[in-house]
Write a protein that holds these residues in place. Structure first.
Motif, PDB file in Angstrom:
ATOM      1  N   PHE A 522       0.840  -1.197   0.000  1.00  0.00           N
ATOM      2  CA  PHE A 522       0.000   0.000   0.000  1.00  0.00           C
ATOM      3  C   PHE A 522       0.882   1.257   0.000  1.00  0.00           C
ATOM      4  CE2 PHE A 522      -2.799  -3.225   1.521  1.00  0.00           C
ATOM      5  CZ  PHE A 522      -4.089  -2.832   1.200  1.00  0.00           C
ATOM      6  N   TYR A 523       1.851   1.267   0.884  1.00  0.00           N
ATOM      7  CA  TYR A 523       2.709   2.443   1.021  1.00  0.00           C
ATOM      8  C   TYR A 523       3.620   2.616  -0.196  1.00  0.00           C
ATOM      9  CZ  TYR A 523       1.234   2.520   5.913  1.00  0.00           C
ATOM     10  OH  TYR A 523       0.488   2.590   7.063  1.00  0.00           O
ATOM     11  N   VAL A 524       4.194   1.515  -0.677  1.00  0.00           N
ATOM     12  CA  VAL A 524       5.103   1.600  -1.822  1.00  0.00           C
ATOM     13  C   VAL A 524       4.358   2.053  -3.071  1.00  0.00           C
ATOM     14  CG1 VAL A 524       6.595   0.261  -3.359  1.00  0.00           C
ATOM     15  CG2 VAL A 524       6.673  -0.136  -0.889  1.00  0.00           C
ATOM     16  N   LEU A 525       3.158   1.509  -3.278  1.00  0.00           N
ATOM     17  CA  LEU A 525       2.430   1.795  -4.507  1.00  0.00           C
ATOM     18  C   LEU A 525       1.924   3.234  -4.551  1.00  0.00           C
ATOM     19  CD1 LEU A 525       1.203   0.769  -7.159  1.00  0.00           C
ATOM     20  CD2 LEU A 525      -0.777  -0.022  -5.853  1.00  0.00           C
ATOM     21  N   TYR A 526       1.278   3.682  -3.482  1.00  0.00           N
ATOM     22  CA  TYR A 526       0.603   4.982  -3.525  1.00  0.00           C
ATOM     23  C   TYR A 526       1.427   6.115  -2.941  1.00  0.00           C
ATOM     24  CZ  TYR A 526      -3.417   2.116  -4.673  1.00  0.00           C
ATOM     25  OH  TYR A 526      -4.262   1.224  -5.270  1.00  0.00           O
ATOM     26  N   LEU A 527       2.117   5.871  -1.834  1.00  0.00           N
ATOM     27  CA  LEU A 527       2.899   6.932  -1.198  1.00  0.00           C
ATOM     28  C   LEU A 527       4.352   6.924  -1.648  1.00  0.00           C
ATOM     29  CD1 LEU A 527       1.476   6.687   2.444  1.00  0.00           C
ATOM     30  CD2 LEU A 527       0.674   8.101   0.532  1.00  0.00           C
ATOM     31  N   ALA A 581      -1.249  -5.917  12.193  1.00  0.00           N
ATOM     32  CA  ALA A 581      -1.167  -5.493  10.794  1.00  0.00           C
ATOM     33  C   ALA A 581      -2.227  -4.468  10.416  1.00  0.00           C
ATOM     34  CB  ALA A 581      -1.287  -6.714   9.875  1.00  0.00           C
ATOM     35  N   LEU A 582      -3.455  -4.671  10.854  1.00  0.00           N
ATOM     36  CA  LEU A 582      -4.539  -3.813  10.391  1.00  0.00           C
ATOM     37  C   LEU A 582      -4.420  -2.356  10.832  1.00  0.00           C
ATOM     38  CD1 LEU A 582      -7.632  -6.172  10.524  1.00  0.00           C
ATOM     39  CD2 LEU A 582      -6.196  -5.530   8.583  1.00  0.00           C
ATOM     40  N   PRO A 583      -3.843  -2.036  11.995  1.00  0.00           N
ATOM     41  CA  PRO A 583      -3.638  -0.611  12.299  1.00  0.00           C
ATOM     42  C   PRO A 583      -2.760   0.103  11.278  1.00  0.00           C
ATOM     43  CG  PRO A 583      -3.481  -1.906  14.297  1.00  0.00           C
ATOM     44  CD  PRO A 583      -3.569  -2.877  13.177  1.00  0.00           C
ATOM     45  N   PHE A 584      -1.750  -0.604  10.721  1.00  0.00           N
ATOM     46  CA  PHE A 584      -0.926   0.006   9.678  1.00  0.00           C
ATOM     47  C   PHE A 584      -1.761   0.302   8.435  1.00  0.00           C
ATOM     48  CE2 PHE A 584       2.331  -2.034  12.267  1.00  0.00           C
ATOM     49  CZ  PHE A 584       3.296  -1.029  12.323  1.00  0.00           C
ATOM     50  N   HIS A 585      -2.732  -0.570   8.171  1.00  0.00           N
ATOM     51  CA  HIS A 585      -3.627  -0.331   7.047  1.00  0.00           C
ATOM     52  C   HIS A 585      -4.495   0.892   7.305  1.00  0.00           C
ATOM     53  CE1 HIS A 585      -7.445  -0.829   4.838  1.00  0.00           C
ATOM     54  NE2 HIS A 585      -6.658  -1.258   3.882  1.00  0.00           N
ATOM     55  N   ALA A 586      -5.007   1.025   8.526  1.00  0.00           N
ATOM     56  CA  ALA A 586      -5.816   2.196   8.869  1.00  0.00           C
ATOM     57  C   ALA A 586      -4.979   3.470   8.794  1.00  0.00           C
ATOM     58  CB  ALA A 586      -6.412   2.027  10.264  1.00  0.00           C
ATOM     59  N   PHE A 588      -2.503   3.975   6.842  1.00  0.00           N
ATOM     60  CA  PHE A 588      -2.311   4.291   5.426  1.00  0.00           C
ATOM     61  C   PHE A 588      -3.469   5.131   4.910  1.00  0.00           C
ATOM     62  CE2 PHE A 588      -3.917   2.986   1.236  1.00  0.00           C
ATOM     63  CZ  PHE A 588      -2.952   3.573   0.432  1.00  0.00           C
ATOM     64  N   GLY A 589      -4.695   4.762   5.259  1.00  0.00           N
ATOM     65  CA  GLY A 589      -5.853   5.536   4.825  1.00  0.00           C
ATOM     66  C   GLY A 589      -5.802   6.960   5.342  1.00  0.00           C
ATOM     67  N   VAL A 590      -5.413   7.136   6.609  1.00  0.00           N
ATOM     68  CA  VAL A 590      -5.305   8.473   7.192  1.00  0.00           C
ATOM     69  C   VAL A 590      -4.207   9.270   6.487  1.00  0.00           C
ATOM     70  CG1 VAL A 590      -4.767   9.759   9.288  1.00  0.00           C
ATOM     71  CG2 VAL A 590      -6.190   7.696   9.413  1.00  0.00           C
ATOM     72  N   ALA A 591      -3.061   8.620   6.230  1.00  0.00           N
ATOM     73  CA  ALA A 591      -1.954   9.305   5.542  1.00  0.00           C
ATOM     74  C   ALA A 591      -2.370   9.733   4.138  1.00  0.00           C
ATOM     75  CB  ALA A 591      -0.744   8.382   5.483  1.00  0.00           C
ATOM     76  N   LEU A 592      -3.161   8.896   3.481  1.00  0.00           N
ATOM     77  CA  LEU A 592      -3.623   9.227   2.135  1.00  0.00           C
ATOM     78  C   LEU A 592      -4.557  10.436   2.166  1.00  0.00           C
ATOM     79  CD1 LEU A 592      -3.246   8.128  -0.733  1.00  0.00           C
ATOM     80  CD2 LEU A 592      -5.278   6.725  -0.392  1.00  0.00           C
ATOM     81  N   MET A 593      -5.416  10.502   3.170  1.00  0.00           N
ATOM     82  CA  MET A 593      -6.317  11.657   3.282  1.00  0.00           C
ATOM     83  C   MET A 593      -5.561  12.937   3.602  1.00  0.00           C
ATOM     84  SD  MET A 593      -9.784  10.286   5.170  1.00  0.00           S
ATOM     85  CE  MET A 593      -8.975   9.502   6.558  1.00  0.00           C
ATOM     86  N   MET A 594      -4.439  12.822   4.289  1.00  0.00           N
ATOM     87  CA  MET A 594      -3.673  14.005   4.679  1.00  0.00           C
ATOM     88  C   MET A 594      -2.666  14.431   3.620  1.00  0.00           C
ATOM     89  SD  MET A 594      -2.976  13.046   8.695  1.00  0.00           S
ATOM     90  CE  MET A 594      -2.013  14.531   8.949  1.00  0.00           C
ATOM     91  N   THR A 595      -2.489  13.636   2.573  1.00  0.00           N
ATOM     92  CA  THR A 595      -1.540  13.979   1.519  1.00  0.00           C
ATOM     93  C   THR A 595      -2.019  15.217   0.769  1.00  0.00           C
ATOM     94  OG1 THR A 595      -0.932  11.659   1.251  1.00  0.00           O
ATOM     95  CG2 THR A 595      -0.389  13.147  -0.560  1.00  0.00           C
ATOM     96  N   THR A 596      -1.140  16.209   0.636  1.00  0.00           N
ATOM     97  CA  THR A 596      -1.529  17.457  -0.028  1.00  0.00           C
ATOM     98  C   THR A 596      -1.383  17.383  -1.542  1.00  0.00           C
ATOM     99  OG1 THR A 596       0.712  18.302   0.339  1.00  0.00           O
ATOM    100  CG2 THR A 596      -0.969  18.844   1.988  1.00  0.00           C
ATOM    101  N   GLY A 597      -0.376  16.658  -2.032  1.00  0.00           N
ATOM    102  CA  GLY A 597      -0.195  16.534  -3.472  1.00  0.00           C
ATOM    103  C   GLY A 597      -1.188  15.559  -4.077  1.00  0.00           C
ATOM    104  N   ILE A 598      -1.507  15.774  -5.355  1.00  0.00           N
ATOM    105  CA  ILE A 598      -2.436  14.897  -6.067  1.00  0.00           C
ATOM    106  C   ILE A 598      -1.646  13.757  -6.697  1.00  0.00           C
ATOM    107  CG2 ILE A 598      -4.221  14.741  -7.820  1.00  0.00           C
ATOM    108  CD1 ILE A 598      -4.894  16.555  -5.470  1.00  0.00           C
ATOM    109  N   ILE A 599      -1.962  12.537  -6.349  1.00  0.00           N
ATOM    110  CA  ILE A 599      -1.296  11.365  -6.920  1.00  0.00           C
ATOM    111  C   ILE A 599      -1.744  11.186  -8.369  1.00  0.00           C
ATOM    112  CG2 ILE A 599      -0.996   8.871  -6.727  1.00  0.00           C
ATOM    113  CD1 ILE A 599      -1.519   9.132  -3.737  1.00  0.00           C
TER     114      ILE A 599
END
Length: 683
Positions: A522-527, A581-586, A588-599
């Motif tokens: 998740f992190y490697v692909l999107y972030l 494991a699942l908290p890291f997944h959660a 990731f979702g929070v980090a994605l919402m806080m990302t300022t740049g558009i992927i």
């Protein structure tokens, strides 16, 4: 470690031997047949190209690159594709059609086939390298001599996508050839087969099928078409050569190949028709050069299928009824079918040089050029639910998986064995989820909207694997597939067991690896920026969907899997893996919402959607989906874990009660006696 004994002419590995005298081809029929096939296919390709060359130049508006390029491309393509089919078919033959020795070392027939795969894949690699300058010459309109100048070749390589595809073909083919040359153990045949499969993929992603409208359907159908044709032709030649070598398992090999060829016939025919209809209206099949070539290729494949079916029926009967079948029987069985196949490959090579009548992109929107189709408007619940576009790869896989599973359940019920209805419901629900995630409106909007992509992603990685794992497909297969029996060659059931008990299974099912692949991707692909680099490639979308599905299945297999696994974990350990494991997944979702740049901002802007869309808001919605959708699978997983934990405790309790009944409560009596002795000692 392998040593060679010159005196005996054998290879020795861990006590196993391969008789090199049996590796020699007892006749020149195989070489003659392959040579005739390549000549016949090349002639067909040249004739088709000659018939369509003028039309191609007119439609593309490019200058003539010269006869060496014009007719060299179909000749090299035919030789390469036939070689690729031989390499793929021989690897498949060594892996599945004949058994290895008991030690796991290939027997004479399998070893000979894997060596042919080496030669064939090496030829395919050379052809791929030759097609790099030929393709550049064709698409630039410069002569081959001018193109081969180092400066011109290097400058043009980065601008011609098809040339890069051919280089990747050569890379995968060289890797397959190297592994095939070194392979001695049966397990390595699967590596050769996988690399040979990858070498077929670039050609499916290039050419007409990768451009214009509906290129998603065209490319997916071409992938199925190429792989099925390679398995059909390559398997045919491998079985023919094995029969001429008086192989011990020739009846078994022919029977197994016949089953594969039967399904390949359907796959080649249906995918070929779909690919043609995507490229042109059905009314132009009989009125255009492209349509007539399509009909000729289709007729050749149908003729090969009919001839092969009739001959295999006769051949199998004589093999089973005759101790010494006639050698001419195998010539009649394969030669005509193989030659007709060669003509079909020639038609295919010529077809790739003929622009279809609807290739013009004048009316094609930027969205169609990028994803293959248009979306009609902003996503609504109705469109997400009912605006379907069937995915030929994953949609077909979902249907086949459901049918095969139900067939296994039916086989168990027919012989009087029970199978829990809950597992069947879970598996069918998982297949339905796979179909919805890739073929419904959700899958249709997935390449166009980040939020829809994330919704499909979460279904494929978080929900579908949970349901499929709870279906217990491996357990069903082990119960439904009959064992091969003592003294008989291994079959599908034994292959499954070998895979479960292999060291590779123990490696990939290590909790640390499974969790890292599942969450880390998740992190490697999107972030990590990988999504930006691959989002425009159709092949990348296929690989992403496959990765989501497999990584999720692997993770949930070790956590709540019903099927046997190489590693046995306690329920406390499984619970710890889930909660860890699942908290890291959660997060990731929070980090994605806080990302300022558009992927992948440029990609989404380039689609020119017919409705207004705030990319930043859509990305935040995608992050919210990633965060929220982890909760529902977590409930399912926790519920499944608790049920499995309770059932295990019940089994332990029942086993303890049965033992106590047999021992007349000996353990309880011993415990009471110990308490009495302790009391007496205190007194």
């Amino acid at each position: 470690m392998t040593t060679t004994s010159p005196a005996s002419g054998t290879d020795k590995s861990d006590g196993a031997m391969i008789d090199h005298d049996r590796l020699k081809d007892p006749s020149g029929i195989r070489r003659i047949l392959i040579a005739v096939m390549m000549v016949l296919g090349s002639v067909a390709g040249v004739l088709v190209t000659a018939a369509s060359a003028a039309t191609a130049l007119k439609l593309t508006g490019l200058p003539d690159a010269g006869n060496l390029t014009t007719y060299g491309i179909p000749v090299v393509t035919v030789v390469g594709q036939i070689s690729a089919a031989i390499g793929f078919g021989c690897a498949m033959f060594a892996a599945f059609f004949v058994p290895p020795q008991r030690s796991g070392i290939l027997d004479a027939g399998g070893f000979r086939a894997i060596r042919w795969a080496y030669a064939a894949m090496l030829t395919w690699a050379v052809c791929g390298l030759m097609l790099v300058p030929l393709t550049i010459s064709n698409q630039s309109g410069h002569s081959l001599g001018e193109t081969l100048k180092p400066d011109n070749l290097m400058n043009a390589y980065g601008q011609v996508a098809e040339a890069r595809y051919w280089l990747w073909t050569a890379i995968f083919a060289i890797a397959a050839a190297i592994v095939a040359r070194l392979a001695l153990a049966w397990g390595w045949t699967f590596v050769v087969l996988a690399l040979a499969f990858l070498s077929l993929m670039p050609s499916a992603l290039a050419g007409h099928s990768s451009s214009g409208g509906s290129h998603d359907i065209a490319t997916n159908s071409l992938i199925i078409h190429i792989v099925a044709a390679a398995a059909w032709l390559g398997g045919l030649l491998a079985v023919l050569a094995y029969a001429f070598g008086d192989g011990r398992w020739r009846t078994l090999a022919l029977r197994r190949y016949s089953r594969v060829a039967f399904w390949c016939l359907f796959a080649v025919g249906i995918s070929g028709v779909i690919n043609a209809l995507v490229r042109m209206p059905i009314g132009e099949l009989f009125t255009t050069t492209y349509g007539l070539i399509v009909l000729g290729k289709l007729a050749a494949f149908v003729l090969a299928g009919v001839i092969g079916g009739l001959h295999r029926a006769v051949t199998l009967r004589e093999l089973e009824e005759t101790d010494e079948p006639r050698k001419s029987l195998f010539v009649r069985f394969a030669a005509v079918e193989a030659l007709v196949f060669a003509v079909a490959f020639g038609f295919g090579a010529g077809l790739s040089r003929t622009p279809p009548p609807v290739l013009s992109t004048a009316d094609v929107t930027p969205m169609e050029l990028k994803i293959g189709y248009n979306v009609d408007g902003a996503p609504t619940l109705a469109r997400l639910a009912f605006d379907w576009r069937f995915d030929l790869i994953f949609g077909t896989a979902a249907i086949i998986a459901a049918v095969v599973y139900l067939r296994g359940v039916y086989r168990l019920r027919k012989r009087g064995d029970a199978w829990p209805i809950g597992r069947t419901i879970a598996w069918i629900a998982g297949c339905l989820g796979l179909l919805i995630a890739t073929s419904s409106g959700m899958g249709r909007y997935s390449p166009a909207l980040f939020s829809s992509h994330m919704m499909s992603h979460m279904m494929l990685s978080m929900l579908v694997p949970v349901l499929m794992v709870l279906g217990g497909p491996v357990t069903l297969a082990l119960r439904a597939i009959p064992p091969a029996g003592r003294g008989n060659p291994d079959g599908p059931r034994e292959w499954i067991l070998a895979g479960l008990h292999s060291k590779y299974s123990r490696i990939i099912t290590h909790p640390l690896i499974a969790v890292t692949v599942f969450v880390g991707s998740f992190y490697v692909l999107y972030l990590g920026g990988l999504f930006v680099a691959v989002v425009e490639n159709h092949s990348a979308h296929l690989l992403m969907n496959l990765h989501f599905l497999l990584s999720g299945y692997l993770f949930y297999w070790i956590v709540i899997g019903i099927d046997p696994a190489p590693r046995q974990l306690s329920h406390v350990g499984k619970l710890g893996i889930v909660l860890g494991a699942l908290p890291f997944h959660a997060f990731f979702g929070v980090a994605l919402m806080m990302t300022t740049g558009i992927i992948a901002e440029q990609y989404y802007k380039g689609l020119q959607l017919p409705f207004a869309l705030d990319l930043a808001a859509d990305q935040k919605v995608g992050g919210g989906i990633a965060w929220a959708t982890g909760e529902f699978p977590l409930v399912l997983v926790m519920l499944a874990l608790l049920i499995q934990w309770r059932r295990q405790d019940d089994k332990v309790a029942r086993r303890f009660d049965r033992r106590e009944e047999r021992d007349e409560d000996a353990e309880l009596e011993a415990y009471n006696k110990m308490l009495r002795e302790m009391k007496d000692a205190r007194d």
